[in-house]
Write a protein that holds these residues in place. Structure first.
Motif, mmCIF file in Angstrom:
data_model
loop_
_atom_site.group_PDB
_atom_site.id
_atom_site.type_symbol
_atom_site.label_atom_id
_atom_site.label_comp_id
_atom_site.label_asym_id
_atom_site.label_seq_id
_atom_site.Cartn_x
_atom_site.Cartn_y
_atom_site.Cartn_z
ATOM 1 N N SER A 90 0.833 -1.199 0.000
ATOM 2 C CA SER A 90 0.000 0.000 0.000
ATOM 3 C C SER A 90 0.879 1.265 0.000
ATOM 4 C CB SER A 90 -0.867 0.007 1.250
ATOM 5 O OG SER A 90 -1.584 -1.216 1.404
ATOM 6 N N PHE A 91 0.771 2.144 -1.039
ATOM 7 C CA PHE A 91 -0.286 2.268 -2.014
ATOM 8 C C PHE A 91 0.309 2.598 -3.375
ATOM 9 C CE2 PHE A 91 -2.318 3.529 1.971
ATOM 10 C CZ PHE A 91 -3.447 2.739 1.964
ATOM 11 N N VAL A 92 -0.458 2.294 -4.441
ATOM 12 C CA VAL A 92 -0.179 2.725 -5.805
ATOM 13 C C VAL A 92 -1.027 3.959 -6.101
ATOM 14 C CG1 VAL A 92 -0.335 2.096 -8.253
ATOM 15 C CG2 VAL A 92 0.321 0.366 -6.541
ATOM 16 N N ASN A 93 -0.404 4.994 -6.657
ATOM 17 C CA ASN A 93 -1.139 6.186 -7.077
ATOM 18 C C ASN A 93 -1.857 5.883 -8.394
ATOM 19 O OD1 ASN A 93 -1.868 8.664 -8.325
ATOM 20 N ND2 ASN A 93 -0.250 9.770 -7.263
ATOM 21 N N PRO A 94 -3.198 5.957 -8.425
ATOM 22 C CA PRO A 94 -3.916 5.587 -9.658
ATOM 23 C C PRO A 94 -3.584 6.471 -10.857
ATOM 24 C CG PRO A 94 -5.406 6.579 -8.055
ATOM 25 C CD PRO A 94 -4.119 6.339 -7.342
ATOM 26 N N LEU A 95 -3.308 7.747 -10.621
ATOM 27 C CA LEU A 95 -2.989 8.626 -11.745
ATOM 28 C C LEU A 95 -1.604 8.304 -12.304
ATOM 29 C CD1 LEU A 95 -4.492 10.864 -13.227
ATOM 30 C CD2 LEU A 95 -3.358 12.529 -11.742
ATOM 31 N N ASP A 96 -0.658 7.977 -11.443
ATOM 32 C CA ASP A 96 0.656 7.531 -11.922
ATOM 33 C C ASP A 96 0.523 6.235 -12.706
ATOM 34 O OD1 ASP A 96 2.014 9.654 -10.846
ATOM 35 O OD2 ASP A 96 2.752 8.573 -9.087
ATOM 36 N N TRP B 254 -7.551 9.350 -7.752
ATOM 37 C CA TRP B 254 -8.573 8.408 -8.226
ATOM 38 C C TRP B 254 -9.619 9.159 -9.049
ATOM 39 C CZ3 TRP B 254 -9.649 3.691 -9.441
ATOM 40 C CH2 TRP B 254 -9.161 2.588 -8.728
ATOM 41 N N ASP B 255 -10.116 10.257 -8.500
ATOM 42 C CA ASP B 255 -11.128 11.039 -9.228
ATOM 43 C C ASP B 255 -10.615 11.457 -10.604
ATOM 44 O OD1 ASP B 255 -13.045 10.959 -7.200
ATOM 45 O OD2 ASP B 255 -12.374 12.837 -6.299
ATOM 46 N N ILE C 225 -8.935 -2.242 -4.597
ATOM 47 C CA ILE C 225 -9.442 -0.899 -4.886
ATOM 48 C C ILE C 225 -9.654 -0.179 -3.568
ATOM 49 C CG2 ILE C 225 -11.366 0.426 -5.850
ATOM 50 C CD1 ILE C 225 -11.944 -2.104 -7.620
ATOM 51 N N ASP C 226 -8.892 0.891 -3.332
ATOM 52 C CA ASP C 226 -9.079 1.710 -2.133
ATOM 53 C C ASP C 226 -9.387 3.136 -2.584
ATOM 54 O OD1 ASP C 226 -9.111 2.906 0.314
ATOM 55 O OD2 ASP C 226 -7.128 2.256 0.951
ATOM 56 N N TYR C 227 -10.646 3.358 -2.907
ATOM 57 C CA TYR C 227 -11.133 4.631 -3.439
ATOM 58 C C TYR C 227 -11.983 5.270 -2.354
ATOM 59 C CZ TYR C 227 -13.800 7.743 -6.644
ATOM 60 O OH TYR C 227 -14.403 8.819 -7.276
ATOM 61 N N GLU C 228 -11.438 6.276 -1.651
ATOM 62 C CA GLU C 228 -12.078 6.805 -0.458
ATOM 63 C C GLU C 228 -12.719 8.162 -0.700
ATOM 64 O OE1 GLU C 228 -9.999 6.157 3.216
ATOM 65 O OE2 GLU C 228 -8.705 4.651 2.276
ATOM 66 N N GLN C 229 -13.527 8.237 -1.756
ATOM 67 C CA GLN C 229 -14.271 9.455 -2.049
ATOM 68 C C GLN C 229 -15.643 9.339 -1.383
ATOM 69 O OE1 GLN C 229 -15.168 12.570 -2.272
ATOM 70 N NE2 GLN C 229 -13.693 12.760 -3.982
#
Length: 367
Positions: free
Chosen positions: A85-91, A137-138, A165-169
């Motif tokens: 933990s963690f991978v940056n989704p935009l990267d 993520w957004d 998937i760890d999307y905390e919006q």
């Protein structure tokens, strides 16, 4: 823009729910039934740099800080799953290469570290997101969720791992985009009830109870975690903002089992066999019983509930899948983490023995 490390670490130290999520719900927890074996007994792993994994490490150095994970004192691992933990989704979407990232993945998440665990029968997954990367993520889901899913699938193939998937919006999550991400991932790695293919394991994190990340939880429970048409393997009910008692943790987990019929639209009940409960390993400046003293730990006190909670509208078998622990090595800039001399053979490791945790992880209950 990537947040600075001090802010990221501060947010990560707050863990993954608001304090409101830890408040006791109105429904009493039912009495336990017959025990069901624990199947998932895992730890999120933050590396040595507060969950960024930005620097490659030798196996020898990594082992010096993490040996307890693969040896509870008798040669057997303390856990059967580690989630890096963690991978940056935009990267990941942009396949960024810079000082801390290589082809979209943190430079510390190497095949050698994955093999360190898998050589001992411990399953490995990568977590995409975390609260620090919510905005990313957004942005990634708005830009190209299908490509993001394809690149997550390729990363899983390359390392031989699963994806979390760890999307905390909490406000207006992009559920259509997340659906496209999941569809793209599943096109490459279809759901596999046997668990034989590591890269086919795709999970999601939800709040400790049902009162935070409500929209995400509602969608996941209704469409992705059904026992009759599963899309995701299971969910992790994350830890609350600070360590909780066994009774408070159980009350939060019961919210998922019950659902929220009074909400508009309602949150359906979640099958116990489709989620794990989160417990702290490391928090603050002194060791927690969950790490060093199983006899007085939350996982021991909560075990009768975790192994026997009855379905309440979804699923047919009793008991959660098991536990996830937050978090190994250095989850925050403050606190002692789980590095020597504060390693967790006597807490999580002893629990693995007491609860007869299977290593490697078996095929999971499906209903």
């Amino acid at each position: 823009m990537r947040r600075s490390v001090p802010l990221a670490a501060f947010l990560l130290a707050l863990a993954t729910t608001t304090p409101a999520a830890a408040a006791a719900p109105s429904r009493a927890v039912p009495a336990p039934l017959a025990a069901t074996p624990i199947q998932v007994y895992g730890a999120w792993h933050c590396g040595n740099d507060y969950c960024t994994w930005g620097t490659p490490r030798t196996v020898t150095q990594f082992d010096s800080q993490n040996h307890w994970l693969i040896d509870r004192g008798d040669g057997r691992p303390s856990v059967n799953l580690v989630v890096l933990s963690f991978v940056n989704p935009l990267d990941l979407l942009h396949q960024t290469t810079d000082a801390t990232t290589l082809g979209g993945l943190p430079r510390g998440m190497t095949s050698e570290i994955v093999q360190y665990f898998t050589a001992h029968g411990v399953r490995v997954m990568l977590s995409i997101g975390g609260i620090t990367y919510t905005d990313d993520w957004d942005a990634a889901l708005a830009e190209n969720p299908t490509l993001l899913g394809q690149r997550a699938a390729a990363a899983a193939t390359g390392l031989g791992v699963g994806i979390e998937i760890d999307y905390e919006q909490n406000t207006g999550p992009n559920l259509a985009g997340l659906q496209s991400f999941i569809d793209a991932y599943r096109a490459a790695h279809p759901y596999d009830a046997t668990g034989a293919r590591p890269e086919a394991r795709l999970t999601i994190d939800v709040a400790a109870g049902d009162r935070w990340l409500i929209d995400l939880n509602r969608k996941a429970t209704a469409d992705w975690l059904r026992t009759d048409a599963p899309v995701l393997d299971y969910a992790n009910a994350m830890v609350s903002a600070r360590p909780a008692s066994a009774s408070t943790a159980q009350a939060n987990w019961q919210e998922h089992v019950d659902g929220k019929p009074q909400y508009s639209p309602p949150v359906p009940p979640l099958a116990p066999a489709k989620f794990t409960g989160g417990v702290y390993l490391a928090y603050g400046g002194k060791p927690l019983p969950e790490c060093v003293d199983y006899a007085n730990s939350v996982q021991k006190a909560a075990a009768p509930y975790v192994q026997s909670v009855a379905p309440h509208g979804a699923g047919s078998s009793s008991g959660l899948l098991g536990y996830m622990f937050w978090a190994a090595e250095r989850p925050a800039t403050r606190g002692i983490g789980t590095v020597p001399p504060n390693t967790c053979e006597g807490g999580a490791g002893a629990g693995a023995t007491a609860l007869a945790v299977p290593v490697p992880m078996p095929a999971l209950r499906q209903s």
